[in-house]
Design an enzyme around this catalytic site. Structure first.
Site, PDB file in Angstrom:
ATOM      1  N   ALA A  70       0.860  -1.180   0.000  1.00  0.00           N
ATOM      2  CA  ALA A  70       0.000   0.000   0.000  1.00  0.00           C
ATOM      3  C   ALA A  70       0.896   1.230   0.000  1.00  0.00           C
ATOM      4  CB  ALA A  70      -0.936   0.004   1.210  1.00  0.00           C
ATOM      5  N   MET A  71       0.289   2.400  -0.227  1.00  0.00           N
ATOM      6  CA  MET A  71       1.042   3.649  -0.247  1.00  0.00           C
ATOM      7  C   MET A  71       0.203   4.754   0.373  1.00  0.00           C
ATOM      8  SD  MET A  71       3.740   5.267  -0.891  1.00  0.00           S
ATOM      9  CE  MET A  71       3.927   6.986  -0.455  1.00  0.00           C
ATOM     10  N   GLU A  72       0.814   5.491   1.307  1.00  0.00           N
ATOM     11  CA  GLU A  72       0.103   6.414   2.175  1.00  0.00           C
ATOM     12  C   GLU A  72      -0.132   7.786   1.567  1.00  0.00           C
ATOM     13  OE1 GLU A  72       4.533   6.891   3.203  1.00  0.00           O
ATOM     14  OE2 GLU A  72       3.156   5.318   2.588  1.00  0.00           O
ATOM     15  N   ASN A  73      -0.379   7.890   0.285  1.00  0.00           N
ATOM     16  CA  ASN A  73      -0.664   9.185  -0.342  1.00  0.00           C
ATOM     17  C   ASN A  73      -1.709   9.934   0.489  1.00  0.00           C
ATOM     18  OD1 ASN A  73       0.801   8.126  -2.749  1.00  0.00           O
ATOM     19  ND2 ASN A  73      -1.042   6.882  -2.922  1.00  0.00           N
ATOM     20  N   GLU A  99      -1.019   2.623   7.065  1.00  0.00           N
ATOM     21  CA  GLU A  99      -1.123   3.756   6.140  1.00  0.00           C
ATOM     22  C   GLU A  99      -1.795   4.954   6.811  1.00  0.00           C
ATOM     23  OE1 GLU A  99       0.659   3.314   3.602  1.00  0.00           O
ATOM     24  OE2 GLU A  99       0.823   1.169   3.980  1.00  0.00           O
ATOM     25  N   HIS A 150       0.444   7.043   8.918  1.00  0.00           N
ATOM     26  CA  HIS A 150       1.269   7.967   8.136  1.00  0.00           C
ATOM     27  C   HIS A 150       0.583   9.309   7.870  1.00  0.00           C
ATOM     28  CE1 HIS A 150       4.844   5.754   7.183  1.00  0.00           C
ATOM     29  NE2 HIS A 150       4.207   4.759   6.611  1.00  0.00           N
ATOM     30  N   GLU A 192       8.752   4.739   8.449  1.00  0.00           N
ATOM     31  CA  GLU A 192       8.270   3.363   8.325  1.00  0.00           C
ATOM     32  C   GLU A 192       8.330   2.583   9.639  1.00  0.00           C
ATOM     33  OE1 GLU A 192       6.584   2.601   6.015  1.00  0.00           O
ATOM     34  OE2 GLU A 192       7.135   4.000   4.444  1.00  0.00           O
TER      35      GLU A 192
END
Length: 950
Positions: A348-351, A384, A387, A406
């Site tokens: 996943a990516m915490e945009n 996520e 973040h 992280e």
């Protein structure tokens, strides 16, 4: 992956989280830390984005020209961008998917310069009327110099703009560009994902900017400290919906090049880093909450309508509220979009405001998915969302301190998941999933400190290599230890101070409840600025305590110097058999502590494994602990039962204790029913399978383990009414998987028949899978291993038909278990054909096959033959190839295999690639250690196992 406002030191924002201990103590750390990092200065940026403390970059360069350096010069600061993008979701005449765009950025000049250097990679630019790639104008009445020349530096990924005059300090300018790029399938930058729905191919345009791929989507100042506001406009086909970090402001119909399109504008973002930018154009549908914060779960229509996004929607708001309370800071955005993508390289990516996920990281099907799938979803969501504050609101200045992002998110993800699922006792799993995982890598001389100097992390490849076990798992383990000796409440108070942007000098008076033997600076620098961890040896006869740098390969030479001589300030907690408990700080190599004397009592140190260290004892104390385990193991806390096993096996591998002592810690498992000790034992015994499954030791090993797992198998058969019910406790449901997996692996009667029966029932009725979701991994693997081409082909058909990502992943694994070499070779070819196996899954599938004793040599030959193709086909080649090397070489334990590995290293060094060098170094070190371990221990292990069967 998990990753504005800045504070003044790279360690600073985590040290705020160290708690309100003593104003002078904490402040001294923030001041001295810079010196400890060899005067590695940083720039502080306040909430307006203006520089408050300037400092030079220390990045070495191949020349003195600024465009040949990998770091941006500190002459310009972006304020905001206006970006418009139009991705084509159908191929052009050449079969390419492209996107076009325009980008303007407002710049403020910080230092006089006649150069504008901006990141750009894989983009083609439209020439302006002045025949340049960009146009520069002044803002606020400022006149702009003329552009003399523009060119591109491919290696450093810069567009360079030479001006005829210098820009004025304090003045602002507008840089405008038009460009075109490829919407490729490389899973990086602005890329395309695709799926089939009702027989029709659907294309998604989406993004993955971390760490250095925003420059692939539009020209930008692509460093985390270069925060700016982004005004986004997306042009897209009428049947699609567009998403971005900000909420949609409105959508209108437009016509461009005789094509009818929609144009969606978005609310400006918060001031943020380029790597957090995200946008998605798709035919996805959504479900949403009615909460004040607009939470929306997006994905394929079929998945959303079948309820796969319901669990994510149900836990997102509680986790957000938990973190608001934990940080004592309100979630700063009006919405939280979470999108499940069919193709996504990371978990996943915490945009910020638009979090993107692999489908299996966001979707959960209660009928088909397992407990493990559900646990993964809730912990990834928590990671996520953590973040959104730590990483997005407060951001590291440069990638050398990635662990702050992280490691912290990995730690608090368990707190958020525990709040969402309070009956799971999920925080205990940190020991298995983070601490023990970090121990394994951090015991190598090829490990690295949590925090590096900026000039040690320069290139995109070096940045990519930081996304590793040390950054995530050791970071989490060290922060867990820190929160324990400070207390969680004090830890959280310090976080609030940071998130509010207050300086460390505003911290209140010391918390009198916290008693530390030294300043936090003195304690924590030893855990952050040097690699590795200690093994603490306690002699209960004398009270002597000592520490030494723990290395799994005892003859390895540590070439990396440490300012602290590989000594740590170690928080030791302990209990005795008489229920006495205590704590003590070990501040030197050796110390004498009278309470450590026990007489006839046993002593157990590192209670609940809160400290990041291993423990060894004198022989008499080991014997007393083993006796306690065999007589009444429940007296020892469950986490420490797992710790005793894990420490003993790793101490034996390091030749600190005898291998037979480690094996003896497993004898009591005949009586053990808890998950954590069994899981710890299985993970350590996995090393024995890796080293011995091709030797004569394998038979006696199976016999011994079969006898130990038989009672566990019988226990679960009984409490589940012959496998027809689910165990009531969450941890028991996890241990049931271990019972069946180990029983089948060691030949317990009835296990193989059970798995084959379930699988054959499914083959007879493909529309109704009778296999319990928690047991699918084990059943698929064992049934396919026991079967032939018919079983494999059925599994492959189910894999291709699966619309549930977690189910597809289980089949991906199960297919690797076949004993037919020709099927394994065919499967290997499928793994690098994106039409058969998605690129995001290729590395996992190859590593799964390598775990098969028959498949391992096939995989090794395959990867060596195709490594250039593999690294070219995957944009994140270093991460991908490194993952392959780590997985494939686990079994290596012969001189011949070592030579082959060294040859591969030479071949890569002689090529134009630099992928996976750190992973290969670690693999070589591990292989050398394996060779020596097998040579030293094979006969002892064989003899001991043989004795147990007599």
């Amino acid at each position: 992956m998990g990753k504005g406002f800045y504070i003044s030191r790279p360690l600073g924002f985590v040290l705020c989280g160290l708690g309100i201990v003593a104003m002078l103590t904490i402040f001294s750390l923030s001041v001295v830390y810079t010196k400890e990092k060899r005067k590695n200065q940083v720039t502080a940026i306040n909430e307006t984005g203006m520089v408050t403390t300037a400092a030079p970059h220390t990045t070495p360069a191949p020349s003195n020209e600024p465009w040949d350096k990998y770091r941006l010069p500190d002459t310009l600061l972006p304020e905001y961008y206006n970006v418009t993008l139009w991705p084509r979701l159908v191929p052009d005449e050449q079969g390419m998917y492209i996107f076009t765009g325009t980008s303007g950025v407002a710049l403020t000049c910080i230092k006089e310069t006649n150069l504008i250097i901006i990141h750009s990679n894989k983009l083609n630019y439209t020439l302006t009327l002045e025949n340049h790639h960009a146009k520069l104008t002044g803002l606020g009445g400022t006149s702009a110099p003329a552009i003399l020349k523009t060119w591109f530096q491919t290696q450093t990924q810069f567009m360079v703009i030479l001006l005829n005059e210098k820009l004025e300090v304090g003045k602002s300018y507008w840089l405008y560009m038009e460009f075109r790029g490829e919407l490729s399938d490389d899973l990086a930058g602005f890329y395309r994902s695709q799926y089939t729905e009702n027989g029709v191919k659907k294309v998604v345009a989406t993004t993955q900017m971390q760490a250095t791929a925003a420059r692939n989507a539009f020209p930008c100042f692509d460093e985390p400290s270069m925060k700016a506001v982004f005004h986004l406009t997306l042009q897209h086909p009428p049947e699609t919906v567009a998403l971005a970090n900000g909420m949609e402001l409105g959508t209108e119909s437009i016509t461009i090049e005789d094509k009818k399109l929609l144009q969606t504008r978005f609310k400006p973002t918060e001031k943020m880093s380029t790597y957090l930018l995200a946008f998605v154009i798709s035919e996805f549908t959504k479900i949403q909450s009615s909460e004040k914060t607009n939470i929306r779960i997006w994905g394929r229509k079929e998945a959303i309508e079948s309820g796969q996004g319901d669990y994510a929607l149900n836990v997102t708001f509680p986790i957000l509220k938990y973190f608001e309370n934990y940080y004592n800071t309100t979630y700063p955005l009006s919405k939280s979009d979470q999108v499940a993508l069919p193709d996504f390289a990371a978990g996943a990516m915490e945009n910020w405001g638009l979090v993107t996920y692999r489908e299996q990281s966001l979707f959960y099907d209660p009928k088909e998915s397992s407990n493990g799938d559900k646990e993964w979803v809730v912990t990834v969501i928590a990671h996520e969302l953590a973040h959104m504050w730590f990483g997005n609101l407060v951001t590291m200045r440069w990638w050398n301190d990635l662990w702050l992002n992280e490691g912290f998110a990995s730690y608090v993800s368990y707190l958020g998941a525990d709040y969402a699922e309070p009956t799971w006792n999920i925080k205990d799993l940190m020991v298995l999933q983070q601490v023990q995982r970090a121990f394994a890598v951090d015991a190598l001389v090829s490990s690295h400190p949590l925090s590096s100097r900026e000039d040690e992390v320069i290139t995109p490849d070096q940045i990519s290599q930081l996304f590793d076990t040390i950054t995530y798992s050791k970071g989490a383990a060290v922060l867990r230890m820190l929160s324990e000796f400070l207390t969680e409440s004090v830890f959280a108070k310090g976080l609030h101070v940071c998130l509010k942007g207050l300086g460390l000098t505003t911290v209140a008076d010391a918390d009198s409840r916290i008693q530390l033997p030294a300043s936090i600076k003195e304690i924590m620098n030893r855990w952050i600025l040097q690699m590795g961890y200690p093994v603490v040896t306690i002699d209960t006869r004398t009270g002597n305590i000592s520490q030494q740098h723990f290395l799994i390969h005892p003859e390895a030479v540590v070439e990396k110097p440490s300012d602290y001589n590989y000594e740590w300030f170690v928080p030791i907690t302990w209990m005795k058999s008489g229920s006495n408990m205590g704590q003590h700080w070990l501040l030197t190599k050796t110390a004498l502590y009278e309470p450590m004397k026990t007489g006839t009592d046993w002593l157990l140190a590192n209670l609940n494994v809160m400290g990041y260290y291993r423990v060894n004892y004198d022989p008499q104390n080991w014997e007393r602990l083993l006796t306690q385990l065999t007589t009444d193991h429940k007296v020892i806390p469950v986490l420490n039962r797992g710790q005793i096993i894990d420490d003993a096996f790793n101490l034996a591998r390091a030749q600190i204790i005898n291998i037979t002592l480690a094996l003896r810690t497993t004898k009591y498992l005949l009586k053990e029913k808890e998950y954590i000790p069994w899981e710890s034992a299985i993970r350590n015994l996995q090393y024995f399978f890796l080293m011995f499954d091709r030797t004569e030791v394998y038979g006696p090993l199976q016999t011994y383990l079969r006898r130990n797992v038989q009672p566990l198998f019988d226990h679960f058969q009984n409490i589940t009414s012959n496998w027809t019910q689910k165990p009531p406790r969450y941890m028991d449901q996890s241990n049931q998987i271990n019972a069946i997996s180990m029983a089948c692996r060691t030949g317990v009667k009835g296990c193989s028949e059970l798995t084959r029966m379930w699988y054959r029932q499914w083959m007879k009725n493909p529309d109704s899978n009778p296999i319990p979701p928690n047991l699918k991994n084990t059943v698929y693997c064992n049934a396919i291993a026991a079967g032939g081409v018919e079983e494999w082909d059925f599994g492959w058909q189910m894999f291709k038909k699966s619309t549930i990502a977690a189910e597809a992943e289980k089949l991906l694994y199960g297919l690797s278990c076949t004993k037919e070499p020709w099927l394994l070779n065919r499967y290997l070819e499928f793994t690098i054909d994106p039409k058969q196996v998605r690129k995001q899954d290729a590395a996992f599938a190859i590593v799964y096959i390598s775990g098969n004793v028959i498949g391992q040599p096939l995989v090794w030959d395959f990867v060596r033959a195709k490594w250039e193709q593999i690294t070219k086909d995957y944009d994140d080649g270093s991460f991908f190839f490194g993952r392959l090397i780590q997985g494939i070489t686990k079994k290596f334990s012969t001189e011949f295999e070592l030579k082959q590995l060294q040859r591969l290293k030479e071949d890569i060094a002689a090529s134009s690639f630099s992928f996976g060098t750190q992973a290969i170094e670690q693999a070589i070190e591990k292989t050398k250690a394996n060779i020596k371990w097998v040579s030293k221990n094979k006969a002892q292990v064989m003899n001991w196992l043989t004795e147990q069967s007599t």
